[in-house]
Design a protein around this motif. Structure first.
Motif, mmCIF file in Angstrom:
data_model
loop_
_atom_site.group_PDB
_atom_site.id
_atom_site.type_symbol
_atom_site.label_atom_id
_atom_site.label_comp_id
_atom_site.label_asym_id
_atom_site.label_seq_id
_atom_site.Cartn_x
_atom_site.Cartn_y
_atom_site.Cartn_z
ATOM 1 N N ALA A 1 48.159 58.488 -5.952
ATOM 2 C CA ALA A 1 48.451 59.144 -4.676
ATOM 3 C C ALA A 1 49.954 59.290 -4.459
ATOM 4 O O ALA A 1 50.432 60.354 -4.030
ATOM 5 C CB ALA A 1 47.824 58.357 -3.531
ATOM 6 N N ASP A 2 50.719 58.236 -4.766
ATOM 7 C CA ASP A 2 52.167 58.288 -4.560
ATOM 8 C C ASP A 2 52.831 59.258 -5.533
ATOM 9 O O ASP A 2 53.763 59.990 -5.161
ATOM 10 C CB ASP A 2 52.774 56.899 -4.713
ATOM 11 C CG ASP A 2 52.452 55.987 -3.535
ATOM 12 O OD1 ASP A 2 52.022 56.508 -2.493
ATOM 13 O OD2 ASP A 2 52.618 54.761 -3.669
ATOM 14 N N MET A 3 52.373 59.257 -6.774
ATOM 15 C CA MET A 3 52.937 60.191 -7.767
ATOM 16 C C MET A 3 52.649 61.632 -7.345
ATOM 17 O O MET A 3 53.518 62.503 -7.415
ATOM 18 C CB MET A 3 52.346 59.903 -9.146
ATOM 19 C CG MET A 3 52.726 58.558 -9.737
ATOM 20 S SD MET A 3 54.435 58.466 -10.343
ATOM 21 C CE MET A 3 54.252 59.260 -11.956
ATOM 22 N N ALA A 4 51.432 61.879 -6.908
ATOM 23 C CA ALA A 4 51.060 63.232 -6.482
ATOM 24 C C ALA A 4 51.866 63.650 -5.262
ATOM 25 O O ALA A 4 52.324 64.800 -5.166
ATOM 26 C CB ALA A 4 49.566 63.288 -6.190
ATOM 27 N N ALA A 5 52.054 62.734 -4.324
ATOM 28 C CA ALA A 5 52.813 63.048 -3.112
ATOM 29 C C ALA A 5 54.254 63.432 -3.453
ATOM 30 O O ALA A 5 54.822 64.362 -2.858
ATOM 31 C CB ALA A 5 52.784 61.857 -2.154
#
Length: 568
Positions: free
Chosen positions: A343-347
């Motif tokens: 989720a953090d990488m995608a964000a």
């Protein structure tokens, strides 16, 4: 103190404790802490000892050592270990495949405490006679020593850029114009000379200014009245500062940026680029090329005559740029050995303006990297579906995997599992010492696998640290063309693999290139900047860049590929 600096000190302490046969339990404590903290996203320098012990693998003793590092900038125990260890023994840690136990044996049994003596012992056959070594190990050590010697005094392009920018920012306070030139401006993947141009009408005063900079160490014998040569304190690479009058800055920037074979190219007017640079009244770079009767070449491509052959078929505005990249496809998360969640990488990808993020965590064979078994693959894909449900139509996470290419060339999941991914990056990670025949057999079988979408870091090299295994690039590219496989340009400055010299042939054969960061954290995603630089050096166009496809185009590509597999 950054996390990486703290981890490096802990790791070195653990190695030296093992080298000196210290208590095994305490040694493992340091090694375990370094291994676990390398994945931590917490700012270690801001944590108290009580908070540090809450992190995985960190006990009270190591937590206190971390605080000592942060508070004092060093570790007394490490200082004591370093004092007991010859610098040449420390150099042996740079030899790939030579572990602590073997180094201890070489030091204590043969009395070898430097690389020169190690080489002599290998050349006269002494190493092969030691129990646990043998002829094969001896040959590997000699090959590694030869490789290290060839790389001496060089740094990777990321470190060279850092040094150049540090110098630029400092010297811009004292000179009206400062320009980064040479190999750094040309985006060389390995740099043995960091060069800058300093505008000045008074070279004597300029030299005095440079002499007053405490972090600059001059090599007086190598310097001249108009060229300062030396090093930036703490770095091995050579630094060259040219003192240039204002009216010559543009001309020198061009001359110093281009490699000699490029400058010797002769154009329609019968003059070389170098001659044109010295005779042109307009010394802007486009004007110099025009005077020579040659097409303008971007700085990255100014290596030799290849750029002119490329320019006969392409335009400069076809070259891929950072802004052309629509997404990224080879990345890792906390599911395997990454530091951030999916989720953090995608964000962060969304913040960068990208429209898709491909997760390609390590596969089950990569136990050293917490590779995903089939059950965890399924769990990760459920998470991805949940995340995708929260996005609009302008962003998506694609389900990928970096599947290990096994010794026989097969991938390390069954077909049913491979079929669950949107794409598969197939890479070699283990048993890297191979003959050409072995490497080719292994890679070609992987390329022939219908589930292989992208061939990851094709040679397995590490810049300045490890040579890649030998491959026939032409045959690999031809096979990828036949089986519709993309080739990765691994954008990590540690790899930059595939080699840029083969990009043009790949394009000729219709093989697309994917600029993949192999990111293990948020900052790693920015490594695509290095990938773009090397891609441009090799002449990669936007149209042949896989991750320049839009979200809809990428989705269609994966769907069509799946349909072709299902028909077989």
């Amino acid at each position: 103190m950054t996390n990486s600096e703290i981890v490096d000190l802990l790791e070195l302490t653990g190695r030296l404790m093992e080298l000196h046969n210290h208590d095994a339990f305490r040694t493992r404590a340091f090694q375990t802490a370094a291994f676990n903290l390398d994945k931590s996203t917490a700012d270690l320098s801001q944590l108290s000892a009580d908070d540090l012990v809450k992190l995985p693998g960190v006990g009270k003793a190591v937590a206190n050592k971390i605080r000592e590092i942060v508070d004092t900038g060093h570790l007394t125990e490490l200082d004591d270990l370093l004092a007991q260890t010859p610098s040449g023994v420390l150099d042996m840690f740079r030899i790939k495949g030579l572990g602590v136990k073997k180094i201890r044996t070489l030091w204590h049994e043969l009395g070898i405490d430097n690389l020169r003596d190690l080489q002599l012992a290998g050349e006269n056959g002494q190493i092969a006679t030691i129990k646990g070594f043998g002829q094969n190990t001896q040959e590997k050590i000699l090959a590694a020593l030869e490789f290290l010697q060839e790389q001496k005094g060089k740094v990777r392009m990321d470190k060279a850029a850092m040094i150049a920018n540090l110098l630029h920012d400092e010297l811009a306070q004292y000179f009206d114009r400062v320009e980064i030139s040479g190999q750094v401006r040309r985006k060389a993947q390995e740099v043995d000379r960091v060069q800058l141009l300093l505008q000045t009408s008074d070279p004597i005063s300029a030299m005095l200014t440079l002499a007053g900079r405490p972090n600059l160490v001059q090599h007086e014998v190598e310097s001249s009245p108009f060229v300062w040569r030396g090093q930036l304190e703490g770095f091995d690479v050579r630094v060259e500062l040219l003192l240039v009058p204002a009216e010559q800055m543009d001309r020198e920037l061009f001359i110093q940026t281009a490699a000699e074979p490029h400058l010797q190219q002769v154009g329609a007017g019968g003059a070389s680029l170098l001659q044109a640079a010295y005779t042109s009244t307009d010394v802007s770079e486009p004007a110099i090329y025009q005077r020579a009767g040659l097409p303008y070449i971007v700085p990255e491509m100014r290596e030799d005559d290849f750029a002119f052959r490329w320019a006969s078929r392409h335009r400069n505005d076809e070259l891929v740029t950072w802004d052309d990249l629509q997404g990224t496809l080879h990345n890792h998360s906390t599911w395997s050995d990454g530091k951030q969640s999916v989720a953090d990488m995608a964000a962060y990808c969304r913040q960068l303006g990208l429209t898709y993020f491909g997760i390609a965590d390590h596969s089950k064979t990569a136990t050293y990297a917490n590779g995903l078994d089939i059950e965890r693959v399924q769990q990760q894909q459920v998470e991805i579906d949940q995340l995708n449900a929260g996005y609009g139509s302008d962003f998506r996470i694609f389900k990928g995997i970096e599947s290990d290419i096994l010794g026989d060339g097969s991938l390390d999941y069954d077909e049913a599992t491979l079929a669950t991914f949107d794409y598969v990056v197939a890479s070699v990670h283990q048993t890297l010492t191979m003959s050409l025949d072995k490497a080719m057999t292994r890679l070609l079988r992987a390329i022939e696998n219908p589930y292989t979408t992208i061939l990851g870091h094709p040679t397995g090299r590490l810049i300045l640290a490890r040579e890649g295994y030998p491959i026939d690039h032409r045959a690999i590219i031809d096979a990828c063309a036949e089986h519709n496989v993309i080739i990765e340009l691994n954008a990590s400055p540690y790899r930059l693999d595939m080699d840029w010299r083969w990009i043009d042939y790949a394009m000729e054969q219709g093989v697309m290139i994917s600029i993949n960061p192999d990111a293990h954290d948020l900052v790693g995603l920015l490594d695509m900047h290095y990938g773009v630089a090397i891609a441009r050096k090799g002449g990669l166009t936007k149209s042949m860049t896989f991750n320049a496809l839009t979200l809809n185009q990428m989705d269609s590509y994966f769907r069509q590929r799946r349909a072709r597999i299902d028909k077989k």
